[in-house]
Design a protein around this motif. Structure first.
Motif, PDB file in Angstrom:
ATOM      1  N   CYS A 127       1.579   3.743   6.679  1.00 31.53           N
ATOM      2  CA  CYS A 127       2.227   2.654   7.400  1.00 31.53           C
ATOM      3  C   CYS A 127       2.790   3.108   8.740  1.00 31.53           C
ATOM      4  O   CYS A 127       3.325   2.311   9.489  1.00 31.53           O
ATOM      5  CB  CYS A 127       3.318   2.048   6.533  1.00 31.53           C
ATOM      6  SG  CYS A 127       4.433   3.269   5.859  1.00 31.53           S
ATOM      7  N   HIS A 128       2.709   4.391   9.055  1.00 30.23           N
ATOM      8  CA  HIS A 128       3.207   4.881  10.345  1.00 30.23           C
ATOM      9  C   HIS A 128       2.540   6.207  10.665  1.00 30.23           C
ATOM     10  O   HIS A 128       1.932   6.824   9.792  1.00 30.23           O
ATOM     11  CB  HIS A 128       4.726   5.096  10.285  1.00 30.23           C
ATOM     12  CG  HIS A 128       5.121   6.174   9.321  1.00 30.23           C
ATOM     13  ND1 HIS A 128       5.516   5.910   8.037  1.00 30.23           N
ATOM     14  CD2 HIS A 128       5.142   7.522   9.456  1.00 30.23           C
ATOM     15  CE1 HIS A 128       5.772   7.052   7.422  1.00 30.23           C
ATOM     16  NE2 HIS A 128       5.550   8.049   8.253  1.00 30.23           N
TER      17      HIS A 128
ATOM     18  N   ILE B  56       8.027  -2.078  11.356  1.00 29.36           N
ATOM     19  CA  ILE B  56       9.136  -1.417  10.671  1.00 29.36           C
ATOM     20  C   ILE B  56       9.043   0.110  10.698  1.00 29.36           C
ATOM     21  O   ILE B  56       9.871   0.773  11.319  1.00 29.36           O
ATOM     22  CB  ILE B  56       9.252  -1.916   9.214  1.00 29.36           C
ATOM     23  CG1 ILE B  56       9.418  -3.441   9.207  1.00 29.36           C
ATOM     24  CG2 ILE B  56      10.443  -1.260   8.514  1.00 29.36           C
ATOM     25  CD1 ILE B  56       9.383  -4.063   7.848  1.00 29.36           C
ATOM     26  N   CYS B  57       8.040   0.671  10.033  1.00 29.44           N
ATOM     27  CA  CYS B  57       8.024   2.126   9.820  1.00 29.44           C
ATOM     28  C   CYS B  57       7.792   2.976  11.075  1.00 29.44           C
ATOM     29  O   CYS B  57       8.473   3.983  11.249  1.00 29.44           O
ATOM     30  CB  CYS B  57       7.015   2.504   8.751  1.00 29.44           C
ATOM     31  SG  CYS B  57       7.170   1.503   7.262  1.00 29.44           S
TER      32      CYS B  57
ATOM     33  N   VAL C 166       8.679   3.030  14.070  1.00 29.88           N
ATOM     34  CA  VAL C 166       9.801   3.294  14.973  1.00 29.88           C
ATOM     35  C   VAL C 166      10.717   4.409  14.457  1.00 29.88           C
ATOM     36  O   VAL C 166      11.442   5.029  15.220  1.00 29.88           O
ATOM     37  CB  VAL C 166      10.580   1.987  15.249  1.00 29.88           C
ATOM     38  CG1 VAL C 166      11.402   1.572  14.055  1.00 29.88           C
ATOM     39  CG2 VAL C 166      11.439   2.125  16.485  1.00 29.88           C
ATOM     40  N   GLY C 167      10.647   4.706  13.182  1.00 28.39           N
ATOM     41  CA  GLY C 167      11.504   5.745  12.608  1.00 28.39           C
ATOM     42  C   GLY C 167      11.005   7.159  12.854  1.00 28.39           C
ATOM     43  O   GLY C 167      11.679   8.123  12.500  1.00 28.39           O
ATOM     44  N   TYR C 168       9.830   7.293  13.457  1.00 28.66           N
ATOM     45  CA  TYR C 168       9.230   8.619  13.595  1.00 28.66           C
ATOM     46  C   TYR C 168       8.929   8.973  15.045  1.00 28.66           C
ATOM     47  O   TYR C 168       8.165   8.265  15.710  1.00 28.66           O
ATOM     48  CB  TYR C 168       7.943   8.701  12.766  1.00 28.66           C
ATOM     49  CG  TYR C 168       8.235   8.638  11.287  1.00 28.66           C
ATOM     50  CD1 TYR C 168       8.369   9.803  10.539  1.00 28.66           C
ATOM     51  CD2 TYR C 168       8.434   7.415  10.661  1.00 28.66           C
ATOM     52  CE1 TYR C 168       8.677   9.753   9.193  1.00 28.66           C
ATOM     53  CE2 TYR C 168       8.744   7.353   9.308  1.00 28.66           C
ATOM     54  CZ  TYR C 168       8.864   8.526   8.583  1.00 28.66           C
ATOM     55  OH  TYR C 168       9.184   8.464   7.254  1.00 28.66           O
TER      56      TYR C 168
END
Lengths: 220, 113
Positions: A95-96, A126-127, A129-131
């Protein structure tokens, strides 16, 4: 039997990812390649935005694209036809992209002859952006048909990106999309964000976005 | 659903720590997960057994401490749970706050010998 003891680790799970991302940035800087991570939901027009961007900039610089897709190489072929060097990563159910995967794409692409590289992330608000991927800039694309309420529903991505492209403004009249409301909602999360309303199809507004890319590339 | 990858990452970090500190056996791993983190504790718990299966950590337990999503109101400085109060300050009703906690994902400690 030995006695059990508590050992404090206090380590953030993302620490290793950030380390890899920083190494990637250093390497890209050494090779003079500028990496932009492009995030959006599926269908917002990431590939068509990149195609128009490549067509607008290819006379001035060499561009590469790393496509991340569950399957198929449709996108890579499309951007290659537009005049960019491209690789397709098959990401299956992911997903990312994290920094390690992004690095694999960069190494596979080979950036020694490139000035600008786009990382087309997996379609997901969602996912990704966290990485940290190692990119110099992170941008998001939101298209008019998705609605002006997306910053309310997915605040994190709008809070974190450097620039936001509003794509498909050519169909604005058919949707209840209020640009002023959208901008207000986005600025509440991220007051310094750059917002570029464009139509990848007609080319409207595109030069503001490409000018920003050129300015940022010079600035580093 | 990216929790399985996260759990593997946790095991990798714990394993490196265990080797570095000459730990013989890790009895328990304690994680701190913020309410706004991208990882959902329930999913972490459900994919944990798959990640440790047939490894040196097969008997290692997992404990998750949830860290609340707290914010400080920019107008009156009230500290409140932003999920519970839907991002609105319960004291002065302002909607502008700075996030204090809730995005963590830390490996806090291990119980080991």
């Amino acid at each position: 039997m030995n006695e059990l003891k508590i050992f404090s680790i206090q380590k953030n799970i993302h620490e290793d990812n950030v380390k890899v991302a920083n190494e990637t940035r250093e390497e890209l800087n050494r090779q003079n390649a500028y990496l932009i991570n492009v995030m959006s939901s599926p269908g917002s027009g990431k590939t068509s935005t990149l195609v128009s961007t490549i067509k607008a900039l290819k006379g001035e610089m060499n561009i590469g694209v790393i496509e991340a897709d569950v399957d198929s190489d449709v996108d890579a072929r499309t951007v290659m036809n537009a005049g960019a060097k491209a690789v397709q990563m098959h990401t299956g159910g992911l997903c990312h992209l994290d920094a390690t995967m992004a690095r694999r794409g960069i190494d596979e692409l080979g950036v020694e002859d490139l000035d600008l590289v786009f990382l087309e992330n997996i379609g997901n608000l969602i996912c990704p952006v966290g990485y940290d991927t190692g990119a110099m800039k992170n941008i998001a694309i939101l298209s008019v048909p998705e609605g002006d309420d997306k910053p309310l529903k997915y605040p994190m991505i709008f809070a974190k990106v450097d620039a936001l492209i509003i794509n498909k403004i050519d169909v604005m009249e058919h949707f209840d999309f209020n640009m002023e409301v959208l901008e207000e909602r986005v600025r509440k999360l991220n007051k310094d964000i750059k917002i570029f309303p464009i139509s990848a199809k007609t080319g409207e507004g595109l030069s503001h976005w490409t000018d920003w890319v050129k300015t940022e590339m010079k600035r580093r | 659903m990216h929790e399985l990858g996260i759990v593997y990452e946790v095991i990798k970090i714990v394993d490196a720590f265990a080797v570095e500190n000459n730990l013989i056996k890790v009895d328990k791993i304690i994680l701190e997960i913020g309410e706004l983190s991208q990882a959902i504790p329930r999913f972490i718990e459900s994919c944990y057994p798959a990640a440790i299966s047939e490894t040196a950590y097969e008997d290692t337990k997992l404990e998750i401490i949830t860290i609340p999503a707290t914010g400080e109101c920019r107008s009156c400085h009230e500290v409140f749970n932003i999920i519970e109060h839907r991002k609105i300050c319960p004291k002065c009703q302002a909607e502008d706050f700075s996030l204090i906690s809730g995005q963590e994902f830390n490996i806090k400690e291990v119980v080991a010998y």
